[in-house]
Design an enzyme around this catalytic site. Structure first.
Site, PDB file in Angstrom:
ATOM      1  N   GLY A 110       6.411   4.975  -8.925  1.00 41.95           N
ATOM      2  CA  GLY A 110       7.716   5.607  -8.736  1.00 41.95           C
ATOM      3  C   GLY A 110       7.590   7.039  -8.269  1.00 41.95           C
ATOM      4  N   SER A 123       5.453   7.841  -6.044  1.00 41.50           N
ATOM      5  CA  SER A 123       5.001   7.746  -4.656  1.00 41.50           C
ATOM      6  C   SER A 123       6.017   8.372  -3.709  1.00 41.50           C
ATOM      7  CB  SER A 123       4.776   6.285  -4.271  1.00 41.50           C
ATOM      8  OG  SER A 123       3.694   5.740  -4.971  1.00 41.50           O
ATOM      9  N   ASP A 133       0.033   6.354   5.526  1.00 38.32           N
ATOM     10  CA  ASP A 133       1.006   6.070   4.470  1.00 38.32           C
ATOM     11  C   ASP A 133       2.129   7.100   4.438  1.00 38.32           C
ATOM     12  OD1 ASP A 133       2.065   4.470   2.480  1.00 38.32           O
ATOM     13  OD2 ASP A 133       1.013   5.491   0.870  1.00 38.32           O
ATOM     14  N   HIS A 136       4.579   2.951   2.114  1.00 41.30           N
ATOM     15  CA  HIS A 136       4.669   1.765   1.257  1.00 41.30           C
ATOM     16  C   HIS A 136       5.947   1.747   0.411  1.00 41.30           C
ATOM     17  CE1 HIS A 136       2.648   4.401  -1.842  1.00 41.30           C
ATOM     18  NE2 HIS A 136       3.458   3.729  -2.637  1.00 41.30           N
TER      19      HIS A 136
END
Length: 502
Positions: A221, A223, A142, A112
């Protein structure tokens, strides 16, 4: 002379007697009840360290470990900024974190973070910037892999073993919370839980979510950044947070590095991710499932439905409601574990599936895995509905209210597409504390009770006339599944311990 000596002796003896008398009186007074509290208090000691030497050393060692891990790993963490596909409002920007896992510039991050990105720029800890190209990504886990071209070897993070992670152990989250302003931040916490499934992130039937939960601060952030153990090994990829405010409240989630490693290897070697299937829809075992199958503890997964006419599991002889307890001899504890073990085998592999049935009957089945079709499903139009109507209780001991399929079709057009073979009483109300809570869902169409077909609320009630409170019944339902913008109907199995009918 003699008299003088005698006086000296007498004086000495008298002095000794007086001293002994004083000592005796002090000893007696000290031993009297209630005398201790009248003694003057000891002076207050300021700046006194009450910690034992071993505690001081332990704290120093932990602090030193955090410092050393941070110094080693932070240079391998990167800041990722991307130019996203423009929207009607104009250009868009995205950002996140990642980490270098190979000295020649390969980077792991979240899907993402780079999804829909047209241009990706990676900033290193030493402030150098490089354009990055996308090697591959997998929305179901993901995970995405990037590559930057460099002349000299880069510092890289060591990948650990997430299977060995224990609840309660210390971890560090490193990344760029709240974007560039707080780049390369280190936060500490513990592993709070393992095997977490976040329903809100499950965007397809093949999504595999087996998150590590941590209270190390993870914010937007972070991630794609690494979750590190005390030995400086990456054990997870920071991916999500649960928060009412949009920032950390103690519930951060990371993808286990073993899962991320499998996806990364596929993207690097094959350029895409393949997924193998048993051809079943499953859910974690409930206490009723375990009791039904004669288990001493609650584990395993229950088969809810099969994937059409070509389900490998159904062809091999598995049945709806079977409780899968082992794969190739290894125990199956929960849903995400089985998904991973099956999903990353090769299509065409044959596995042994062990199931438990009523009363503890155990069966083994040999199932040849098939490859999942990972093509995104077409979007279905949104559903429309009028205000629900709650009729009387069903009188079954299930603690639910039901209505006819005809009444449901009059309220919600989605029921118009239900085939006649799946028509039955529709669940419209489930009290939150009732026996069917978290077993059935509102909108479920009940089609079978202990394997016997029911088509109306009256037939449903008849099936419970000879059943007793406390008895476990197996219900088969026809259920509408909503994943993102797509919908589909599937069978589902629910086991319910009956209460007193109302």
């Amino acid at each position: 002379m003699t008299r003088s000596r005698e006086w000296k002796k007498f004086g000495t003896l008298a002095a000794i007697s007086v001293m002994l008398g004083i000592a005796f009186l002090v000893a007696v007074n000290s031993a009297l009840p209630g005398r201790a509290q009248v003694r003057p208090p000891l002076p207050i000691r300021l700046n006194t360290n009450t910690s034992s030497q071993s505690e001081i050393e332990w704290r120093d060692d932990l602090s030193t470990a955090f410092t050393r891990v941070s110094e080693v790993v932070r240079p391998a963490v990167v800041y990722i900024s991307s130019s996203l596909t423009p929207s009607a409002r104009g250009p868009r920007q995205g950002s996140g974190s990642g980490f270098i896992f190979s000295p020649d510039g390969y980077i792991i991050t979240n899907n993402h973070v780079v999804e829909n990105a047209e241009h990706i720029v990676v900033s290193l800890f030493d402030r150098r910037q490089f354009p990055a190209r996308l090697i591959g990504r997998d929305q179901d886990t993901d995970i995405a892999v990037l590559k930057i071209d460099v002349d000299d070897p880069l510092p890289s993070a060591t990948l650990g073993n997430s299977d060995s992670v224990r609840v309660g152990e210390w971890v560090l989250a490193i990344g760029n919370p709240l974007n560039r302003s707080f780049a390369f931040t280190v936060t500490a916490g513990i592993v709070s839980a393992k095997g977490r499934l976040l329903q809100g992130l499950q965007n397809s039937n093949y999504a595999i979510h087996d998150f590590i939960q941590t209270d190390a601060a993870i914010n937007p952030g972070n991630s794609g950044g690494p979750l590190i153990n005390i030995r400086g090994e990456v054990v997870g990829v920071n991916s999500a947070l649960i928060s009412a405010t949009g920032t950390n409240t103690g519930y951060g989630f990371a993808i286990p590095i073993n899962l991320a490693r499998r996806v990364t290897e596929m993207l690097l070697t094959e350029g895409r991710v393949t997924r193998s299937l048993l051809g079943v829809s499953i859910q974690d075992a409930t206490p009723e499932d375990a009791a039904f199958a004669g288990l001493d503890s609650i584990y395993g997964v229950t088969i809810q439905s099969f994937s059409g006419e070509h389900s490998p599991a159904e062809r091999a002889g598995l049945e709806l409601g079977d409780l899968i307890v082992a794969l190739d001899g290894d125990p199956v504890l929960y849903m995400a574990q089985l998904q991973q073990e099956v999903g990353f085998k090769n299509p065409g592999d044959v596995v042994t599936v062990t199931v438990r049935r009523a009363g503890g009957a155990t069966r083994n089945f040999r199932v040849r895995l098939t490859e999942a079709d990972l093509t995104p499903a077409a979007n279905n139009p949104p559903l429309t509905a009028t205000a629900p109507v709650f009729p009387d209780q069903s009188g079954t001991g299930l603690g639910i209210s039901v209505e006819t399929i005809a009444a449901a079709r009059g309220r919600q057009r989605v029921y118009l597409a239900v085939p006649p073979e799946y028509a039955g009483p529709v669940v419209v109300q489930i009290p939150p504390q009732g026996p069917s809570a978290e077993r059935l869902r509102g909108g479920d169409i009940i089609t079978h009770v202990d394997g016997q077909r029911v088509r109306t609320p009256e037939q449903l009630r008849e099936k419970f006339e000879n059943k007793e409170p406390g008895q476990i019944v197996t219900l088969q339902a026809y259920r509408l599944q909503v994943l993102g913008d797509s919908t589909s109907w599937n069978t589902a199995i629910a086991r319910v311990r009956l209460a007193e009918p109302q």
